[in-house]
Write an enzyme that holds these catalytic residues in place. Structure first.
Site, PDB file in Angstrom:
ATOM      1  CG  LEU A 143     -11.242 -36.441  33.290  1.00 38.74           C
ATOM      2  CD1 LEU A 143      -9.768 -36.489  33.653  1.00 38.74           C
ATOM      3  CD2 LEU A 143     -12.053 -37.190  34.331  1.00 38.74           C
ATOM      4  CB  ALA A 144     -15.595 -31.541  31.131  1.00 38.50           C
ATOM      5  CD  GLU A 145     -14.280 -31.906  37.142  1.00 44.28           C
ATOM      6  OE1 GLU A 145     -13.852 -31.086  36.298  1.00 44.28           O
ATOM      7  OE2 GLU A 145     -13.620 -32.896  37.513  1.00 44.28           O
ATOM      8  CD  GLU A 155     -14.604 -35.938  36.467  1.00 47.03           C
ATOM      9  OE1 GLU A 155     -13.964 -36.195  37.504  1.00 47.03           O
ATOM     10  OE2 GLU A 155     -14.708 -34.789  36.001  1.00 47.03           O
ATOM     11  CG  HIS A 168      -7.215 -35.287  45.547  1.00 45.47           C
ATOM     12  ND1 HIS A 168      -6.179 -34.561  45.014  1.00 45.47           N
ATOM     13  CD2 HIS A 168      -7.797 -35.916  44.499  1.00 45.47           C
ATOM     14  CE1 HIS A 168      -6.136 -34.752  43.700  1.00 45.47           C
ATOM     15  NE2 HIS A 168      -7.110 -35.571  43.361  1.00 45.47           N
ATOM     16  CG  ASP A 226     -10.664 -31.355  47.107  1.00 42.72           C
ATOM     17  OD1 ASP A 226      -9.905 -30.832  47.925  1.00 42.72           O
ATOM     18  OD2 ASP A 226     -11.318 -32.396  47.357  1.00 42.72           O
ATOM     19  CG  PHE A 227     -12.049 -32.741  41.322  1.00 48.25           C
ATOM     20  CD1 PHE A 227     -10.888 -32.366  41.978  1.00 48.25           C
ATOM     21  CD2 PHE A 227     -12.176 -34.056  40.900  1.00 48.25           C
ATOM     22  CE1 PHE A 227      -9.875 -33.284  42.220  1.00 48.25           C
ATOM     23  CE2 PHE A 227     -11.167 -34.978  41.127  1.00 48.25           C
ATOM     24  CZ  PHE A 227     -10.017 -34.596  41.794  1.00 48.25           C
TER      25      PHE A 227
END
Lengths: 320, 325
Positions: B58-60, B29, B129, B85-86
């Site tokens: 934004l699509a991990e 990203e 975060h 965190d993501f």
């Protein structure tokens, strides 16, 4: 009958028979006491047979826990598949994957996932790898209708769409998310409508009509190969057996409904078409059946006689 | 010798590996013109183009899944997850697919995927975060877990990670990006699974990784004035873990402390403490100390954040206790 040569139609028929007979034999062997469980795709064979009929050997597929049909249609060996179901050393995954994880990298069958939807973004990545290396190849992601609600579907199709990747997304819509019918998990009546959300073509086809599936697949695969992918194809079909070995498939649908769908059996249908149009004779059909049964006897014998893996092999292929 | 920051060293590793091998590419990203949230990849798109420095949605899950797919057909992706965190959104792909595919196919495929991400607190970024989640990935068989504590290590370890045929979680620390140290111009690699003694000392073995190495070194400097000599051992990779360097240090000092920024309960430091206890118990003359974050999300308020995260004072207090002072 649409334009398709006789040899191709017989090949599609033989593929469906191989899938059906393999799964019926696997069920028989499970009843005798194989470990774990399998998810049969009986009733759904026209989709993998039709789609793979027009894939090249160097094209890729990725499939799911209900993937025997897709794997057989792409050309996997029945003996090594059966050996994997028997958890033997000679199985495709040397006994570490089982029914839900069969892969055959030599035939570009990149594997099968037990997590519904997960193959979809992976297929997008395979398409990306092909595109970046200028490989003239297409990847097919097979998945069920239940997967279309997953985040992985949304993310994977979305990524393939923005990068125009050569991926054919094939939804084998048996109309049940395990036991939950479509009307209870989506407001859509046509799952191909989901394609609009990603700005890609969505095509619905009668998934019990092998010839119709093959026609759609041929055209879609060629489009993907020319850089016009990705494309979503939804084949509407029905699983006439339970979700897995432990499910008789009777608690969430009526016997009448199942019987109705058995009358639409895709193998019977293509057989009638082959005979009525004099593409194949009864004798040829019977030979296809008999040859498959012989192959399966050999496959079961191979699996039975193969050694178990050593338990210590559980720790092989782990690098960290 | 020239100095590079941690950020610059990582960027240089990426650049060198991309030049060396056309199969290496980046996806993540905001990594192209924007250069990533911490500007690690800044400028690489100018050099290598959008084909090899790919901004993603934004699509991990698709970032991780597509990295796997590309790796299966011969590419060597370095996928960036902006904050660890993501990574939970990608964790299914990382844990169920990337980590297991080689195993569950009986060794049929190779999975050369690097997931670059960063974690840790210290910038008032709040509970979503600032986490330290390495223990989750170290728990999964099949994943390498690399956590460099300085620029030199980061460069050599990242280059090795990119050349590894198995998946690597390469976990950077956001508070280290600006830290500089000497990094030679000539090429070097650091093997995965080899720790390093960052400061020799005779009294207490302090095992620390990532930013906690800095904290331990600062504490060691202060404690030296009190006559307490810490030996700071940085395993650099948690999986595989260099047990030998830890155990031989404990055999020498007879006292051990583990410092980690993750929550105390179930943190990777607890595993290190268990290994020391299992394999060097006879050498210990005091219980092993753990200095870690309190069992709390990382709060936004900077004073509260300082209160929750481990610091030099915690290390010094634990050391004095171990020495009976």
């Amino acid at each position: 009958m649409p334009e398709m040569d006789a040899a191709k139609l017989k090949e599609i028929y033989a593929t469906m028979v191989r899938i059906r007979f393999f799964e019926e034999r696997a069920i028989t062997e499970y009843r005798k006491g194989l470990p774990g469980f399998i998810h049969p795709s009986i009733g759904q064979e026209a989709i993998p047979a039709g789609v793979c009929a027009f894939l090249r050997e160097d094209d890729y597929i990725i499939t799911t826990h209900r993937g025997h049909g897709d794997i057989i249609a792409k050309g996997a060996r029945l003996d090594r598949m059966m050996a994997e179901l028997f958890a033997k050393e000679t199985g495709y995954c040397r006994g570490k994957g089982g029914s839900m994880h069969i892969a055959d990298v030599e035939r570009n069958i990149l594997g099968a996932t037990g997590i519904v939807g997960d193959g979809i973004p992976i297929a997008a990545g395979v398409g990306l790898g092909c595109k970046m290396q200028n490989l003239d190849r297409v990847v097919v992601a097979f998945f069920g209708d239940g997967a279309t609600n997953s985040g992985a579907f949304h993310e994977g199709v979305g990524l393939a769409a923005i990068w125009s990747l050569p991926v054919l997304f094939v939804c084998e819509n048996n109309q049940f998310q395990q036991s939950t019918p479509m009307r209870d998990y989506t407001r859509l009546t046509d799952l191909a409508d989901r394609a609009k959300a990603y700005g890609i073509p969505g095509i619905t086809v009668d998934g019990n009509d092998a010839i119709a599936v093959a026609e759609v697949a041929r055209e879609s695969i060629e489009k993907c190969r020319k850089g016009e992918g990705p494309i979503l194809v939804v084949g509407n079909t029905y699983r006439t057996v339970g979700h897995h070995m432990g499910d008789p498939g009777t608690s969430y649908r009526s016997k009448e409904e199942v019987e109705e769908w058995k009358k639409k059996d895709p193998i019977d249908r293509l057989r009638r078409q082959l005979l009525e149009n004099k593409i194949a004779t009864e004798a040829e059909i019977e030979e296809i059946h008999n040859a498959t049964l012989r192959e399966l006897d050999e496959a079961v014998k191979f699996a039975q006689e193969s050694p178990e893996p050593k338990v210590e092999e559980a720790l092989e292929d782990i690098y960290a | 010798m020239r100095e590079l920051t941690y950020r610059e060293a990582i960027r240089e590793a990426l650049r060198e590996e991309m030049k060396r091998d056309p199969k290496v590419f980046l996806m993540g990203e905001e990594i192209a013109e924007y250069g990533g949230s911490y500007k690690v990849t800044l400028g690489l798109v100018d050099e290598f183009g959008h084909e090899r420095v790919r901004n993603t949605p934004l699509a991990e899950a698709s970032i991780a899944g597509a990295a796997l797919g590309a790796a299966l057909v011969g590419m060597r992706p370095v996928a960036e997850i902006m904050y660890i965190d993501f990574s939970f959104i990608a964790a299914d792909q990382i844990i169920n697919q990337i980590a297991k595919l080689r195993y569950m196919t009986g060794g049929m495929v190779k999975v050369p995927v690097v997931i670059r991400t960063q974690g840790g607190g210290g910038v008032a970024a709040g509970p979503h975060h600032s986490q330290s989640l390495e223990a989750i990935y170290a728990h999964i068989p099949g994943l390498f877990v690399v956590m460099p504590s300085n620029a030199y290590d980061a460069k050599g370890l990242l280059k090795s990670s990119i050349r590894e045929d198995n998946p690597v979680m390469f976990i950077e620390h956001k508070k280290l990006y600006g830290e500089a140290c000497e990094v030679p111009e000539e090429e070097y690699l650091i093997p995965l699974g080899k720790g390093e003694i960052k400061r020799p000392g005779k009294d207490i073995t302090v095992v620390a990784y990532s930013r906690c190495v800095l904290r331990a070194l600062n504490a060691a400097q202060d404690l030296a004035k009190e006559g307490i000599e810490l030996e700071v051992v940085d395993p650099r990779t948690l999986k595989p873990l260099d047990e030998d360097i830890i155990l031989s240090s404990v055999q020498k000092t007879g006292k051990a402390m583990v410092v980690y920024e993750a929550c105390r309960t179930g943190g990777f430091g607890a595993e290190i403490a268990a290994i020391i206890s299992e394999k060097a118990f006879d050498y210990l003359d005091a219980p092993i100390k753990r200095v870690a974050a309190l069992d709390s999300p990382v709060p936004f308020n900077p004073k509260m954040e300082d209160y929750v995260l481990p610091n030099e004072d915690n290390i010094k207090a634990a050391a004095r206790e171990l020495m009976g002072k």
